[in-house]
Design a protein around this motif. Sequence first.
Motif, mmCIF file in Angstrom:
data_model
loop_
_atom_site.group_PDB
_atom_site.id
_atom_site.type_symbol
_atom_site.label_atom_id
_atom_site.label_comp_id
_atom_site.label_asym_id
_atom_site.label_seq_id
_atom_site.Cartn_x
_atom_site.Cartn_y
_atom_site.Cartn_z
ATOM 1 N N LEU A 99 0.832 -1.204 0.000
ATOM 2 C CA LEU A 99 0.000 0.000 0.000
ATOM 3 C C LEU A 99 0.866 1.253 0.000
ATOM 4 O O LEU A 99 0.544 2.240 -0.650
ATOM 5 C CB LEU A 99 -0.944 -0.007 1.203
ATOM 6 C CG LEU A 99 -1.973 1.115 1.263
ATOM 7 C CD1 LEU A 99 -2.870 1.113 0.024
ATOM 8 C CD2 LEU A 99 -2.810 0.988 2.527
ATOM 9 N N GLY A 100 1.993 1.197 0.688
ATOM 10 C CA GLY A 100 2.917 2.325 0.707
ATOM 11 C C GLY A 100 3.478 2.656 -0.665
ATOM 12 O O GLY A 100 3.815 3.809 -0.946
ATOM 13 N N ARG A 101 3.544 1.656 -1.542
ATOM 14 C CA ARG A 101 4.022 1.903 -2.910
ATOM 15 C C ARG A 101 2.934 2.524 -3.785
ATOM 16 O O ARG A 101 3.205 2.929 -4.911
ATOM 17 C CB ARG A 101 4.531 0.597 -3.537
ATOM 18 C CG ARG A 101 5.837 0.104 -2.933
ATOM 19 C CD ARG A 101 6.410 -1.091 -3.669
ATOM 20 N NE ARG A 101 5.663 -2.318 -3.452
ATOM 21 C CZ ARG A 101 5.816 -3.135 -2.411
ATOM 22 N NH1 ARG A 101 6.690 -2.843 -1.462
ATOM 23 N NH2 ARG A 101 5.101 -4.235 -2.307
ATOM 24 N N GLN A 102 1.708 2.604 -3.274
ATOM 25 C CA GLN A 102 0.587 3.118 -4.062
ATOM 26 C C GLN A 102 0.168 4.534 -3.678
ATOM 27 O O GLN A 102 -0.370 5.262 -4.503
ATOM 28 C CB GLN A 102 -0.634 2.201 -3.914
ATOM 29 C CG GLN A 102 -0.379 0.740 -4.190
ATOM 30 C CD GLN A 102 0.294 0.487 -5.526
ATOM 31 O OE1 GLN A 102 -0.143 0.959 -6.564
ATOM 32 N NE2 GLN A 102 1.390 -0.255 -5.494
ATOM 33 N N LEU A 103 0.349 4.899 -2.423
ATOM 34 C CA LEU A 103 -0.201 6.163 -1.910
ATOM 35 C C LEU A 103 0.809 7.300 -1.892
ATOM 36 O O LEU A 103 1.991 7.077 -1.632
ATOM 37 C CB LEU A 103 -0.723 5.965 -0.485
ATOM 38 C CG LEU A 103 -1.927 5.067 -0.314
ATOM 39 C CD1 LEU A 103 -2.266 4.936 1.160
ATOM 40 C CD2 LEU A 103 -3.112 5.596 -1.089
ATOM 41 N N ILE A 104 0.277 8.511 -2.082
ATOM 42 C CA ILE A 104 1.087 9.725 -1.976
ATOM 43 C C ILE A 104 0.298 10.763 -1.189
ATOM 44 O O ILE A 104 -0.881 10.583 -0.900
ATOM 45 C CB ILE A 104 1.442 10.291 -3.372
ATOM 46 C CG1 ILE A 104 0.165 10.637 -4.155
ATOM 47 C CG2 ILE A 104 2.314 9.322 -4.155
ATOM 48 C CD1 ILE A 104 0.405 11.391 -5.444
ATOM 49 N N GLY A 105 0.941 11.839 -0.842
ATOM 50 C CA GLY A 105 0.277 13.024 -0.315
ATOM 51 C C GLY A 105 -0.360 12.895 1.046
ATOM 52 O O GLY A 105 0.074 12.120 1.896
ATOM 53 N N ASP A 106 -1.403 13.705 1.226
ATOM 54 C CA ASP A 106 -2.065 13.830 2.525
ATOM 55 C C ASP A 106 -2.659 12.515 3.021
ATOM 56 O O ASP A 106 -2.650 12.242 4.217
ATOM 57 C CB ASP A 106 -3.174 14.885 2.471
ATOM 58 C CG ASP A 106 -2.628 16.290 2.310
ATOM 59 O OD1 ASP A 106 -1.437 16.504 2.619
ATOM 60 O OD2 ASP A 106 -3.393 17.166 1.880
ATOM 61 N N GLU A 107 -3.195 11.710 2.107
ATOM 62 C CA GLU A 107 -3.776 10.430 2.524
ATOM 63 C C GLU A 107 -2.715 9.514 3.105
ATOM 64 O O GLU A 107 -2.952 8.830 4.103
ATOM 65 C CB GLU A 107 -4.485 9.753 1.342
ATOM 66 C CG GLU A 107 -5.769 10.421 0.934
ATOM 67 C CD GLU A 107 -5.577 11.704 0.122
ATOM 68 O OE1 GLU A 107 -6.561 12.447 -0.016
ATOM 69 O OE2 GLU A 107 -4.461 11.975 -0.359
ATOM 70 N N ARG A 108 -1.553 9.512 2.507
ATOM 71 C CA ARG A 108 -0.439 8.689 3.011
ATOM 72 C C ARG A 108 -0.044 9.132 4.416
ATOM 73 O O ARG A 108 0.131 8.317 5.312
ATOM 74 C CB ARG A 108 0.737 8.813 2.041
ATOM 75 C CG ARG A 108 1.965 8.017 2.417
ATOM 76 C CD ARG A 108 3.050 8.264 1.362
ATOM 77 N NE ARG A 108 4.322 7.730 1.712
ATOM 78 C CZ ARG A 108 4.846 6.627 1.191
ATOM 79 N NH1 ARG A 108 4.189 5.942 0.290
ATOM 80 N NH2 ARG A 108 6.038 6.216 1.554
ATOM 81 N N VAL A 109 0.071 10.438 4.609
ATOM 82 C CA VAL A 109 0.465 10.987 5.906
ATOM 83 C C VAL A 109 -0.615 10.720 6.959
ATOM 84 O O VAL A 109 -0.312 10.290 8.069
ATOM 85 C CB VAL A 109 0.746 12.508 5.784
ATOM 86 C CG1 VAL A 109 0.970 13.139 7.148
ATOM 87 C CG2 VAL A 109 1.941 12.754 4.870
ATOM 88 N N ALA A 110 -1.877 10.956 6.598
ATOM 89 C CA ALA A 110 -2.979 10.741 7.539
ATOM 90 C C ALA A 110 -3.106 9.271 7.918
ATOM 91 O O ALA A 110 -3.341 8.931 9.088
ATOM 92 C CB ALA A 110 -4.286 11.245 6.947
ATOM 93 N N LEU A 111 -2.932 8.387 6.955
ATOM 94 C CA LEU A 111 -3.003 6.957 7.239
ATOM 95 C C LEU A 111 -1.872 6.545 8.170
ATOM 96 O O LEU A 111 -2.096 5.854 9.163
ATOM 97 C CB LEU A 111 -2.953 6.164 5.928
ATOM 98 C CG LEU A 111 -3.134 4.662 6.030
ATOM 99 C CD1 LEU A 111 -4.485 4.310 6.634
ATOM 100 C CD2 LEU A 111 -2.989 4.025 4.652
ATOM 101 N N ALA A 112 -0.667 6.978 7.884
ATOM 102 C CA ALA A 112 0.480 6.634 8.733
ATOM 103 C C ALA A 112 0.280 7.140 10.162
ATOM 104 O O ALA A 112 0.647 6.462 11.122
ATOM 105 C CB ALA A 112 1.764 7.211 8.141
ATOM 106 N N ALA A 113 -0.329 8.307 10.311
ATOM 107 C CA ALA A 113 -0.539 8.879 11.638
ATOM 108 C C ALA A 113 -1.511 8.059 12.487
ATOM 109 O O ALA A 113 -1.446 8.106 13.710
ATOM 110 C CB ALA A 113 -1.055 10.317 11.506
#
Length: 144
Positions: A46-60
């Motif tokens: 999934l990390g290879r697919q996502l960028i931007g705010d969604e990636r940051v919000a998901l990681a948080a």
Amino acid sequence: MYAQRQAAAPVSAMTFEAMVEQVRYDGAYPTHDRAEQAVRHVMAGLGRQLIGDERVALAARLPLEAALELTAQVPRTEPLTGFDFVSDLAARTGGTPATARWDAGIVFAVLRRLTGDDLISSVLAQLPSGYALLFGRAELAPTG
């Protein structure tokens, strides 16, 4: 962008061990290690697919170990479709498409409960077709 739509995000109280145990229980994996492998491989994918705010919000919202798996990956310039994501996961793990689909579905179901539907909706909006079913949602085709 997700950050602009959702000001306050709930913080996950789930530990990585609890996340893995939930995946183990839901997926009927025989061992903790097998469930942990599924979590790590799917989060990396999934990390290879996502960028931007969604990636940051998901990681948080993830336990630290899961967030590190997600954010340690370099995002692809063109995200894979859901079908290709499963095929790629199978190739990287040496498994079959059926086991890769199972792993993704179980991990994403736990991820959905952990992070909430609003964030998952935003994540799905960023991804190509085929991911909604992996997250346990209907895949609606555009009309017209």
